[in-house]
Write an enzyme that holds these catalytic residues in place. Sequence first.
Site, PDB file in Angstrom:
ATOM      1  N   GLU A   1       0.878  -1.192  -0.042  1.00 55.41           N
ATOM      2  CA  GLU A   1      -0.049  -0.114  -0.093  1.00 55.41           C
ATOM      3  C   GLU A   1       0.943   1.035   0.015  1.00 55.41           C
ATOM      4  OE1 GLU A   1      -1.436   1.614   3.687  1.00 55.41           O
ATOM      5  OE2 GLU A   1      -0.959  -0.106   4.839  1.00 55.41           O
TER       6      GLU A   1
ATOM      7  N   SER B   1     -13.913  -0.351   9.262  1.00 57.80           N
ATOM      8  CA  SER B   1     -12.597  -0.312   8.017  1.00 57.80           C
ATOM      9  C   SER B   1     -13.160  -1.063   6.985  1.00 57.80           C
ATOM     10  CB  SER B   1     -11.433  -0.806   8.621  1.00 57.80           C
ATOM     11  OG  SER B   1     -10.474  -0.519   7.573  1.00 57.80           O
ATOM     12  N   ALA B   2     -13.100  -0.551   5.804  1.00 56.10           N
ATOM     13  CA  ALA B   2     -13.419  -1.333   4.396  1.00 56.10           C
ATOM     14  C   ALA B   2     -12.380  -2.033   4.155  1.00 56.10           C
ATOM     15  CB  ALA B   2     -13.401  -0.033   3.438  1.00 56.10           C
TER      16      ALA B   2
ATOM     17  N   LYS C   1      -3.677  -2.169  15.429  1.00 55.76           N
ATOM     18  CA  LYS C   1      -3.238  -1.507  16.601  1.00 55.76           C
ATOM     19  C   LYS C   1      -4.399  -1.461  17.371  1.00 55.76           C
ATOM     20  CE  LYS C   1      -0.160   1.701  15.192  1.00 55.76           C
ATOM     21  NZ  LYS C   1      -0.131   2.415  13.561  1.00 55.76           N
TER      22      LYS C   1
ATOM     23  N   ASP D   1     -18.455   2.479  12.787  1.00 53.56           N
ATOM     24  CA  ASP D   1     -17.241   2.490  12.039  1.00 53.56           C
ATOM     25  C   ASP D   1     -16.448   1.088  12.051  1.00 53.56           C
ATOM     26  OD1 ASP D   1     -14.951   3.294  10.823  1.00 53.56           O
ATOM     27  OD2 ASP D   1     -14.652   5.048  12.246  1.00 53.56           O
TER      28      ASP D   1
ATOM     29  N   LYS E   1      -6.096  10.063   0.850  1.00 54.01           N
ATOM     30  CA  LYS E   1      -6.257   8.796   1.192  1.00 54.01           C
ATOM     31  C   LYS E   1      -7.265   8.290   0.429  1.00 54.01           C
ATOM     32  CE  LYS E   1      -8.025   6.363   5.428  1.00 54.01           C
ATOM     33  NZ  LYS E   1      -8.400   6.444   6.750  1.00 54.01           N
TER      34      LYS E   1
HETATM   35  N1  PSU Z   1      -3.644   1.478  10.867  1.00 54.38           N
HETATM   36  C1  PSU Z   1      -2.380   1.335  10.994  1.00 54.38           C
HETATM   37  N2  PSU Z   1      -1.542   2.200  10.321  1.00 54.38           N
HETATM   38  C2  PSU Z   1      -1.961   2.591   9.098  1.00 54.38           C
HETATM   39  C3  PSU Z   1      -3.338   2.293   8.699  1.00 54.38           C
HETATM   40  C4  PSU Z   1      -3.944   1.623   9.746  1.00 54.38           C
HETATM   41  O1  PSU Z   1      -1.669   0.946  12.265  1.00 54.38           O
HETATM   42  O2  PSU Z   1      -1.339   3.387   8.166  1.00 54.38           O
HETATM   43  C5  PSU Z   1      -3.902   2.824   7.578  1.00 54.38           C
HETATM   44  C6  PSU Z   1      -3.936   1.607   6.558  1.00 54.38           C
HETATM   45  O3  PSU Z   1      -3.665   2.317   5.114  1.00 54.38           O
HETATM   46  C7  PSU Z   1      -5.363   1.335   6.490  1.00 54.38           C
HETATM   47  C8  PSU Z   1      -6.124   2.468   6.853  1.00 54.38           C
HETATM   48  O4  PSU Z   1      -5.723   0.674   5.542  1.00 54.38           O
HETATM   49  O5  PSU Z   1      -5.430   3.272   7.506  1.00 54.38           O
HETATM   50  C9  PSU Z   1      -7.524   2.132   7.569  1.00 54.38           C
HETATM   51  O6  PSU Z   1      -8.443   3.339   7.326  1.00 54.38           O
HETATM   52  P1  PSU Z   1      -9.717   3.441   7.885  1.00 54.38           P
HETATM   53  O7  PSU Z   1      -9.839   2.857   9.499  1.00 54.38           O
HETATM   54  O8  PSU Z   1     -10.313   4.537   7.828  1.00 54.38           O
HETATM   55  O9  PSU Z   1     -10.279   2.264   7.275  1.00 54.38           O
HETATM   56 MN    MN Z   2     -13.790   3.889   9.187  1.00 52.41          MN
END
Ligand code: PSU
Ligand code: MN
Length: 302
Positions: free
Chosen positions: A25, A140-141, A159, A138, A85
């Site tokens: 990524e 994540s996708a 995390k 919420d 992003k």
């Molecule tokens: N968690 C981390 N480091 C990151 C991300 C998540 O510890 O850099 C980034 C990654 O690119 C992940 C994205 O795919 O955040 C997820 O964002 P969201 O929670 O908005 O889906």
């Molecule tokens: Mn989200």
Amino acid sequence: MSLRVVPSDEVASAVASGRPVVALESTIFSHLGLPSPANAEALDRCLAVIRGAGCVPAVTAVLDGEVRLGIDASEHPRILGAARKVAERDVPVAVAQRWDFGATTVSAAVAIAAAGGVDVFATGGIGGVHRGVEVSGDVSADLDAIASHPVITVSAGAKAFLDLPRTLEYFETAGVPVLGWRHDWFPAFYTRSSGLPVPHRVETAAEVASVHRNRSRDASGLLLTVPIPPESELDAARIDAVLEDALRDCEAAGIRGAAVTPFVLGRIGEVTEGRSVPANLALAENNARVAAEVAVALSAAR
Ligand code: PSU
Ligand code: MN
């Protein structure tokens, strides 16, 4: 419906001949992921370890409105800078509006890898179900993308500011195998164990490749979790305190949606004042190394 991916010449020829490729990524290497110059070091170390294992690295990004799978060294400076992003749903928007640089998250990278015929992807940590999901909704996708594209995602877990038990429940419901690399516990990024068991432990890349080849659905992925190397692990109690503070700050600032994760990551970075950065680099490189091993095993089996 089709995602038109532009592979580099090197990636196109590796995919065509079945040689091993590892997708990456770009959020982690942009200003959204790591501070400069650690982001450049992370990119160099991930690329070097993938090449050292005999694989072709394929950094994903949207550049000048094109969906890229593999970039040239001359383009590296572009992905180290400021970015928007790009999750999977944002990819077609970034193309339609010809975004200069869209940094791919896990969900976008997995979708781009799948469209380009690459079956192994390495990251640092995945997104997950957020704490308080019963109010915010919420999720994540990243989770749906991992579940619905035929790609092996290699990560140091997620995390601990996320709701890790619910994240694991999601994978169970979606039918995604979660494998622990020579480890019995779901890792929590900076620490080797979240205290939650992984459903299955694996010892070799050949086993991972075999699980992938024997899956029951064509379009479904697999999550391989790799704990941070012991010498780079951070202290769990100190990290927990930092994560709690970061979440409180996030709520107090009224941050919502896609901005939540970058905000929390930024606060963690500020509060740990760089102690977290070497850990982040070590785990990213380690994940890339394991991903390359798996890509070699898959290539050998083809
Ligand atoms: N968690 C981390 N480091 C990151 C991300 C998540 O510890 O850099 C980034 C990654 O690119 C992940 C994205 O795919 O955040 C997820 O964002 P969201 O929670 O908005 O889906
Ligand atoms: Mn989200």
